[in-house]
Scaffold this motif. Structure first.
Motif, short mmCIF file in Angstrom:
data_model
loop_
_atom_site.label_atom_id
_atom_site.label_comp_id
_atom_site.label_asym_id
_atom_site.label_seq_id
_atom_site.Cartn_x
_atom_site.Cartn_y
_atom_site.Cartn_z
N SER A 233 77.91 111.67 2.30
CA SER A 233 77.81 113.07 2.32
C SER A 233 79.13 113.79 3.16
O SER A 233 79.50 115.03 2.56
CB SER A 233 76.58 113.31 3.12
OG SER A 233 75.38 112.67 2.42
N ILE A 246 73.66 117.69 3.55
CA ILE A 246 73.18 117.58 5.18
C ILE A 246 73.79 116.13 5.28
O ILE A 246 73.78 115.22 5.00
CB ILE A 246 71.95 117.47 5.11
CG1 ILE A 246 71.19 118.72 4.98
CG2 ILE A 246 71.53 117.12 6.86
CD1 ILE A 246 69.80 118.93 4.83
N THR A 254 70.29 111.35 3.07
CA THR A 254 70.42 111.72 1.73
C THR A 254 69.47 111.04 0.97
O THR A 254 69.52 109.70 0.98
CB THR A 254 71.81 111.60 1.16
OG1 THR A 254 72.63 112.11 1.95
CG2 THR A 254 71.54 112.46 -0.21
N ASP A 273 76.79 112.74 -4.93
CA ASP A 273 76.46 112.16 -3.54
C ASP A 273 74.99 111.46 -3.76
O ASP A 273 74.34 112.08 -4.36
CB ASP A 273 76.56 113.16 -2.31
CG ASP A 273 76.10 112.59 -1.00
OD1 ASP A 273 76.27 111.22 -1.15
OD2 ASP A 273 75.73 113.32 -0.34
MG MG Z 1 74.31 111.32 2.87
#
Ligand code: MG
Ligand code: GTP
Length: 457
Positions: A233, A246, A254, A273
């Motif tokens: 991320s 985040i 995630t 992502d």
């Molecule tokens: Mg992540």
């Protein structure tokens, strides 16, 4: 008789002007009822095509707005029919009132793409040009705009027509031979075979370029993967130059796929992502991981992230067994910490060439330029990637039609011993090719092509 259609041609939001389009045989009779020229000497019988007129839209004696009316007389209009464009004040309330008034007076709300469909049916544009119009409207990056523009300017059509002519030449060669069919010379047969093979090669090149065209138009699918906490991320945010995802120190942050579009070194990407892959702890994470694996499978390029400051473990190797089937780059992250692995070491461990390995720090934004350069090189070099300048086809329907044409030509080459049979295959190939630029009569196919347009097009 065709109905007369109307639609807003601009986005219905407050703006300086809003444009309403009208097309069909009742355009001027309807306008006569609701448009009052500001300068009295004008009326609909004496005005010229392609002229603009100031006036008022009125419902009986109530004036709704002062507008600029542009008229286009058949056949010199976008659709080939009588047409007009009303530029009113860009207030959705006014636009709706005018639309309602037009409909009350006999017009019909247009379907998606109906203006362009009429243009096609009236022979104003080819089917591939019509599709290019839709692409022009929806293009979100320079490359896809360029591809659409080429299609709109007819570059693709010319190429297809050229191909068609070559195939027709072969047919006429065969037919001449059939006329003297007692003894068809083998030399002729070889000549025809060579000609067909040349055409086939051209078609195959086009199909290949279409793959790239489609990929560029939709955005190259770039997937970031790796086990939890390696910095996926963080890398997404760094490539996007914004805090999209985040980031926390907790592994498994995630859960779902996070998607965005980004321009990397001038190429359009769709970037994803994903949830870190490991033996999942709970149902949500498990589902996230399933999605990750699916996303990897359909990617154009995978960034496989490892945390260079920690020892590799079986999660890393499991993920790599998925990744190695794809086009990939190994990214050694957390270069700001003491690294346990050099690029050489990683190259040995994963049996991967060094031009696919890069070291970065997503946290400190270090090495990102090296990574983006590597991404560009890999995308451009893969299969002698042709730059967008050489691509003329970027539409899936066209690619499929070319594939079918290629199949038919292959069959024809096989059947060359019986010219009568071969000629049927060759004619089939022509039919498929004709489908690209427009000799399609099937309503369903046409509808499915035009339904992706916006209403006012
Ligand atoms: Mg992540
Ligand atoms: N020192 C250092 N820490 C980093 C780097 N990149 C990410 N981190 C830290 O590593 C932790 C995890 O980062 P994320 O970006 O959330 O990792 P992730 O791979 O998305 O993790 P999951 O979503 O849980 O799979 C955070 O505390 C980051 O600040 C880096 O280059 N150096």
């Amino acid at each position: 008789m065709n109905s007369t259609i109307v639609a807003p041609a601009t986005y219905p939001a407050e703006s300086a002007i809003g444009v309403i389009r009208i097309s069909g045989p009742e355009t001027f009779p309807v306008l006569k009822k609701i448009f009052k020229f500001k300068f009295f000497k004008n009326n609909f019988d004496n005005i010229k095509s392609h002229s603009a007129h100031l006036g008022f839209i009125k419902d009986k004696e109530n004036i709704i707005d002062e507008v600029l009316l542009i008229v286009f007389k058949s056949p010199k209009s976008y659709t080939g029919e009588d047409m007009a464009e009303i530029s009113c004040h860009g207030n959705p309330f006014i636009i709706n009132k005018i639309l309602e008034l037009l409909i009350k007076n006999g017009c019909k709300m247009a379907e998606h793409g109906e203006f362009t469909k009429r243009a096609f049916l009236n022979g104003k544009i080819s089917l591939s040009e019509a599709e290019a119009v839709a692409d022009m409207v929806s293009s979100k990056n320079d490359i896809s705009l360029n591809l659409a523009l080429k299609q709109l300017l007819g570059e693709e059509k010319n190429l297809i027509l050229n191909l068609r002519e070559k195939i027709i030449n072969v047919i006429s060669l065969i037919e001449t031979d059939l006329d003297f069919s007692d003894s068809v010379e083998n030399i002729e047969k070889n000549k025809i075979k060579n000609l067909l093979n040349d055409i086939l090669e051209t078609i195959n090149k086009l199909i290949h370029s279409a793959d790239k065209g489609i990929m560029l138009k939709q955005g190259i699918k770039l997937v970031i993967t790796g086990k939890p906490n390696v910095g996926k991320s963080s890398l997404l945010n760094s490539l996007l130059k914004k805090e999209k995802a985040i980031v926390t120190h907790i592994p498994g942050t995630t859960r779902d796929i996070i998607e965005d579009t980004v321009n990397i070194e001038g190429l359009p990407f769709k970037i994803y992502d994903t949830a870190g892959i490991r033996k999942a702890k709970g149902l949500i994470e498990k589902k996230g991981i399933e999605k990750t694996i699916k996303t990897i499978k359909t990617s154009d390029l995978v960034l496989f992230l490892i945390d260079g400051s920690r020892k590799l473990d079986k999660n890393d190797f499991n993920i790599f067994s998925e990744v190695k089937r794809k086009n990939f780059i190994i990214v050694i992250n957390k270069n700001d910490l003491k690294l346990k692995y050099t690029e050489e070491k990683i190259s040995d461990i994963f049996k991967t060439e060094k031009n696919r390995i890069v070291t970065i720090s997503a946290l400190k934004n270090k090495g990102i330029k090296n990574l983006t350069k590597m991404i560009k090189n890999i995308i451009i070099n893969k299969d002698n990637f042709i730059l967008s300048g050489d691509i003329v086809i970027s539409n899936l329907r066209h690619k499929l039609a070319l594939k079918n044409a290629a199949q038919s030509l292959k069959k024809a080459i096989k059947n060359l011993n019986a010219f009568e049979v071969a000629i049927i295959d060759i004619k089939n190939a022509i039919n498929f090719i004709d489908g690209i630029i427009g000799k399609i009569t099937d309503e369903h196919i046409l509808d499915s092509i035009f339904k992706n347009f916006c209403i006012g097009k």
